[in-house]
Scaffold this motif. Structure first.
Motif, PDB file in Angstrom:
ATOM      1  N   VAL A 196      -1.776  -5.097   9.826  1.00  0.00           N
ATOM      2  CA  VAL A 196      -0.362  -4.707   9.902  1.00  0.00           C
ATOM      3  C   VAL A 196       0.369  -5.138   8.630  1.00  0.00           C
ATOM      4  O   VAL A 196       1.194  -4.382   8.087  1.00  0.00           O
ATOM      5  CB  VAL A 196       0.303  -5.317  11.166  1.00  0.00           C
ATOM      6  N   ALA A 197       0.077  -6.318   8.133  1.00  0.00           N
ATOM      7  CA  ALA A 197       0.721  -6.785   6.905  1.00  0.00           C
ATOM      8  C   ALA A 197       0.361  -5.891   5.721  1.00  0.00           C
ATOM      9  O   ALA A 197       1.237  -5.534   4.916  1.00  0.00           O
ATOM     10  CB  ALA A 197       0.311  -8.238   6.623  1.00  0.00           C
ATOM     11  N   VAL A 198      -0.900  -5.515   5.622  1.00  0.00           N
ATOM     12  CA  VAL A 198      -1.323  -4.627   4.533  1.00  0.00           C
ATOM     13  C   VAL A 198      -0.637  -3.266   4.668  1.00  0.00           C
ATOM     14  O   VAL A 198      -0.145  -2.703   3.685  1.00  0.00           O
ATOM     15  CB  VAL A 198      -2.866  -4.480   4.516  1.00  0.00           C
ATOM     16  N   MET A 199      -0.573  -2.741   5.875  1.00  0.00           N
ATOM     17  CA  MET A 199       0.087  -1.450   6.095  1.00  0.00           C
ATOM     18  C   MET A 199       1.562  -1.529   5.732  1.00  0.00           C
ATOM     19  O   MET A 199       2.109  -0.586   5.134  1.00  0.00           O
ATOM     20  CB  MET A 199      -0.082  -1.001   7.549  1.00  0.00           C
ATOM     21  N   THR A 200       2.216  -2.632   6.057  1.00  0.00           N
ATOM     22  CA  THR A 200       3.638  -2.785   5.746  1.00  0.00           C
ATOM     23  C   THR A 200       3.874  -2.846   4.241  1.00  0.00           C
ATOM     24  O   THR A 200       4.798  -2.209   3.723  1.00  0.00           O
ATOM     25  CB  THR A 200       4.189  -4.052   6.436  1.00  0.00           C
ATOM     26  N   VAL A 201       3.038  -3.582   3.535  1.00  0.00           N
ATOM     27  CA  VAL A 201       3.181  -3.674   2.069  1.00  0.00           C
ATOM     28  C   VAL A 201       2.922  -2.317   1.416  1.00  0.00           C
ATOM     29  O   VAL A 201       3.673  -1.886   0.522  1.00  0.00           O
ATOM     30  CB  VAL A 201       2.244  -4.760   1.505  1.00  0.00           C
ATOM     31  N   ILE A 202       1.878  -1.620   1.863  1.00  0.00           N
ATOM     32  CA  ILE A 202       1.595  -0.305   1.303  1.00  0.00           C
ATOM     33  C   ILE A 202       2.716   0.670   1.647  1.00  0.00           C
ATOM     34  O   ILE A 202       3.109   1.502   0.817  1.00  0.00           O
ATOM     35  CB  ILE A 202       0.218   0.201   1.776  1.00  0.00           C
ATOM     36  N   HIS A 203       3.264   0.559   2.841  1.00  0.00           N
ATOM     37  CA  HIS A 203       4.388   1.418   3.219  1.00  0.00           C
ATOM     38  C   HIS A 203       5.582   1.183   2.293  1.00  0.00           C
ATOM     39  O   HIS A 203       6.226   2.139   1.842  1.00  0.00           O
ATOM     40  CB  HIS A 203       4.782   1.171   4.674  1.00  0.00           C
ATOM     41  N   ALA A 204       5.872  -0.062   1.996  1.00  0.00           N
ATOM     42  CA  ALA A 204       6.976  -0.367   1.080  1.00  0.00           C
ATOM     43  C   ALA A 204       6.708   0.220  -0.299  1.00  0.00           C
ATOM     44  O   ALA A 204       7.599   0.827  -0.917  1.00  0.00           O
ATOM     45  CB  ALA A 204       7.190  -1.878   0.995  1.00  0.00           C
ATOM     46  N   ALA A 205       5.482   0.059  -0.791  1.00  0.00           N
ATOM     47  CA  ALA A 205       5.146   0.574  -2.123  1.00  0.00           C
ATOM     48  C   ALA A 205       5.240   2.096  -2.176  1.00  0.00           C
ATOM     49  O   ALA A 205       5.818   2.661  -3.113  1.00  0.00           O
ATOM     50  CB  ALA A 205       3.743   0.115  -2.513  1.00  0.00           C
ATOM     51  N   VAL A 206       4.690   2.764  -1.174  1.00  0.00           N
ATOM     52  CA  VAL A 206       4.738   4.231  -1.143  1.00  0.00           C
ATOM     53  C   VAL A 206       6.185   4.710  -1.035  1.00  0.00           C
ATOM     54  O   VAL A 206       6.594   5.664  -1.717  1.00  0.00           O
ATOM     55  CB  VAL A 206       3.879   4.780   0.023  1.00  0.00           C
ATOM     56  N   THR A 207       6.980   4.054  -0.210  1.00  0.00           N
ATOM     57  CA  THR A 207       8.381   4.443  -0.044  1.00  0.00           C
ATOM     58  C   THR A 207       9.144   4.298  -1.355  1.00  0.00           C
ATOM     59  O   THR A 207       9.921   5.183  -1.743  1.00  0.00           O
ATOM     60  CB  THR A 207       9.039   3.603   1.068  1.00  0.00           C
ATOM     61  N   ILE A 208       8.926   3.191  -2.048  1.00  0.00           N
ATOM     62  CA  ILE A 208       9.611   2.976  -3.327  1.00  0.00           C
ATOM     63  C   ILE A 208       9.172   4.016  -4.346  1.00  0.00           C
ATOM     64  O   ILE A 208      10.005   4.622  -5.032  1.00  0.00           O
ATOM     65  CB  ILE A 208       9.372   1.546  -3.835  1.00  0.00           C
ATOM     66  N   LEU A 209       7.878   4.250  -4.450  1.00  0.00           N
ATOM     67  CA  LEU A 209       7.372   5.213  -5.433  1.00  0.00           C
ATOM     68  C   LEU A 209       7.886   6.630  -5.166  1.00  0.00           C
ATOM     69  O   LEU A 209       8.368   7.309  -6.079  1.00  0.00           O
ATOM     70  CB  LEU A 209       5.851   5.198  -5.463  1.00  0.00           C
ATOM     71  N   VAL A 210       7.791   7.082  -3.941  1.00  0.00           N
ATOM     72  CA  VAL A 210       8.267   8.428  -3.609  1.00  0.00           C
ATOM     73  C   VAL A 210       9.786   8.509  -3.776  1.00  0.00           C
ATOM     74  O   VAL A 210      10.310   9.506  -4.277  1.00  0.00           O
ATOM     75  CB  VAL A 210       7.838   8.833  -2.182  1.00  0.00           C
ATOM     76  N   GLY A 211      10.499   7.457  -3.404  1.00  0.00           N
ATOM     77  CA  GLY A 211      11.950   7.438  -3.582  1.00  0.00           C
ATOM     78  C   GLY A 211      12.362   7.514  -5.036  1.00  0.00           C
ATOM     79  O   GLY A 211      13.310   8.233  -5.396  1.00  0.00           O
ATOM     80  N   VAL A 212      11.655   6.801  -5.904  1.00  0.00           N
ATOM     81  CA  VAL A 212      11.958   6.847  -7.340  1.00  0.00           C
ATOM     82  C   VAL A 212      11.679   8.240  -7.897  1.00  0.00           C
ATOM     83  O   VAL A 212      12.475   8.781  -8.675  1.00  0.00           O
ATOM     84  CB  VAL A 212      11.163   5.762  -8.095  1.00  0.00           C
ATOM     85  N   VAL A 213      10.570   8.839  -7.495  1.00  0.00           N
ATOM     86  CA  VAL A 213      10.248  10.187  -7.972  1.00  0.00           C
ATOM     87  C   VAL A 213      11.298  11.188  -7.495  1.00  0.00           C
ATOM     88  O   VAL A 213      11.807  12.001  -8.289  1.00  0.00           O
ATOM     89  CB  VAL A 213       8.831  10.614  -7.515  1.00  0.00           C
ATOM     90  N   LEU A 214      11.652  11.148  -6.221  1.00  0.00           N
ATOM     91  CA  LEU A 214      12.672  12.072  -5.710  1.00  0.00           C
ATOM     92  C   LEU A 214      14.038  11.815  -6.348  1.00  0.00           C
ATOM     93  O   LEU A 214      14.780  12.761  -6.645  1.00  0.00           O
ATOM     94  CB  LEU A 214      12.769  11.979  -4.187  1.00  0.00           C
ATOM     95  N   GLY A 215      14.372  10.560  -6.575  1.00  0.00           N
ATOM     96  CA  GLY A 215      15.620  10.229  -7.258  1.00  0.00           C
ATOM     97  C   GLY A 215      15.633  10.742  -8.687  1.00  0.00           C
ATOM     98  O   GLY A 215      16.648  11.250  -9.183  1.00  0.00           O
ATOM     99  N   GLY A 216      14.504  10.620  -9.383  1.00  0.00           N
ATOM    100  CA  GLY A 216      14.404  11.142 -10.738  1.00  0.00           C
ATOM    101  C   GLY A 216      14.547  12.648 -10.779  1.00  0.00           C
ATOM    102  O   GLY A 216      15.215  13.204 -11.667  1.00  0.00           O
ATOM    103  N   ILE A 217      13.928  13.328  -9.830  1.00  0.00           N
ATOM    104  CA  ILE A 217      14.068  14.787  -9.762  1.00  0.00           C
ATOM    105  C   ILE A 217      15.523  15.168  -9.504  1.00  0.00           C
ATOM    106  O   ILE A 217      16.055  16.089 -10.148  1.00  0.00           O
ATOM    107  CB  ILE A 217      13.132  15.363  -8.677  1.00  0.00           C
ATOM    108  N   ALA A 218      16.173  14.460  -8.584  1.00  0.00           N
ATOM    109  CA  ALA A 218      17.590  14.749  -8.307  1.00  0.00           C
ATOM    110  C   ALA A 218      18.449  14.506  -9.543  1.00  0.00           C
ATOM    111  O   ALA A 218      19.363  15.285  -9.843  1.00  0.00           O
ATOM    112  CB  ALA A 218      18.073  13.898  -7.136  1.00  0.00           C
ATOM    113  N   LEU A 219      18.167  13.434 -10.278  1.00  0.00           N
ATOM    114  CA  LEU A 219      18.920  13.145 -11.498  1.00  0.00           C
ATOM    115  C   LEU A 219      18.711  14.230 -12.535  1.00  0.00           C
ATOM    116  O   LEU A 219      19.663  14.692 -13.177  1.00  0.00           O
ATOM    117  CB  LEU A 219      18.506  11.782 -12.056  1.00  0.00           C
ATOM    118  N   LEU A 220      17.465  14.657 -12.730  1.00  0.00           N
ATOM    119  CA  LEU A 220      17.188  15.726 -13.678  1.00  0.00           C
ATOM    120  C   LEU A 220      17.894  17.024 -13.292  1.00  0.00           C
ATOM    121  O   LEU A 220      18.465  17.718 -14.135  1.00  0.00           O
ATOM    122  CB  LEU A 220      15.692  15.959 -13.806  1.00  0.00           C
TER     123      LEU A 220
END
Length: 119
Positions: A89-113
């Protein structure tokens, strides 16, 4: 003067969209750790952390408190939904945080562009 009017409908839509986003990234994290899993289980993971984030932001709760509570609920929902040992569960939570941050940054960058494109 606020840049946007806050209505109950806008808060509800924001929460639902964020919960769906967190559910999709939770499924990606679960697949990364557990392999082939039922995507419907991820739908249980997203709503509570999304609600905590929206409510915490709305009531100006310090970010440290909001993030800590959201991470705790995220782990709790992973445990409840996937019935795995605490280490997994701890590993899944950390990976979930990382994936969420990465996808959020990519989507935010696309919105900014897209917001800076010539009209």
């Amino acid at each position: 003067m606020p840049a946007q009017t806050v209505t109950p409908l806008s808060v509800l839509v924001t929460t639902v969209v964020f919960a769906l986003f967190l559910s999709v990234t939770a499924h990606v994290a679960a697949r990364n750790v557990l392999g082939d899993v039922d995507p419907r289980r991820a739908l249980y993971v997203g709503p509570l952390p999304a609600a905590v984030s929206v409510v915490g932001g709305g009531f100006a709760v310090p970010a440290a408190v909001t993030v800590t509570v959201a991470f705790g609920l995220d782990a709790l929902m992973f445990k409840w939904s996937y019935d795995q040992p605490p280490r997994v569960v701890a590993v899944m939570t950390v990976i979930h945080a990382a994936v969420t941050i990465l996808v959020g940054v990519v989507l935010g960058g696309i919105a900014l562009l897209l917001s800076t494109r010539p009209t």
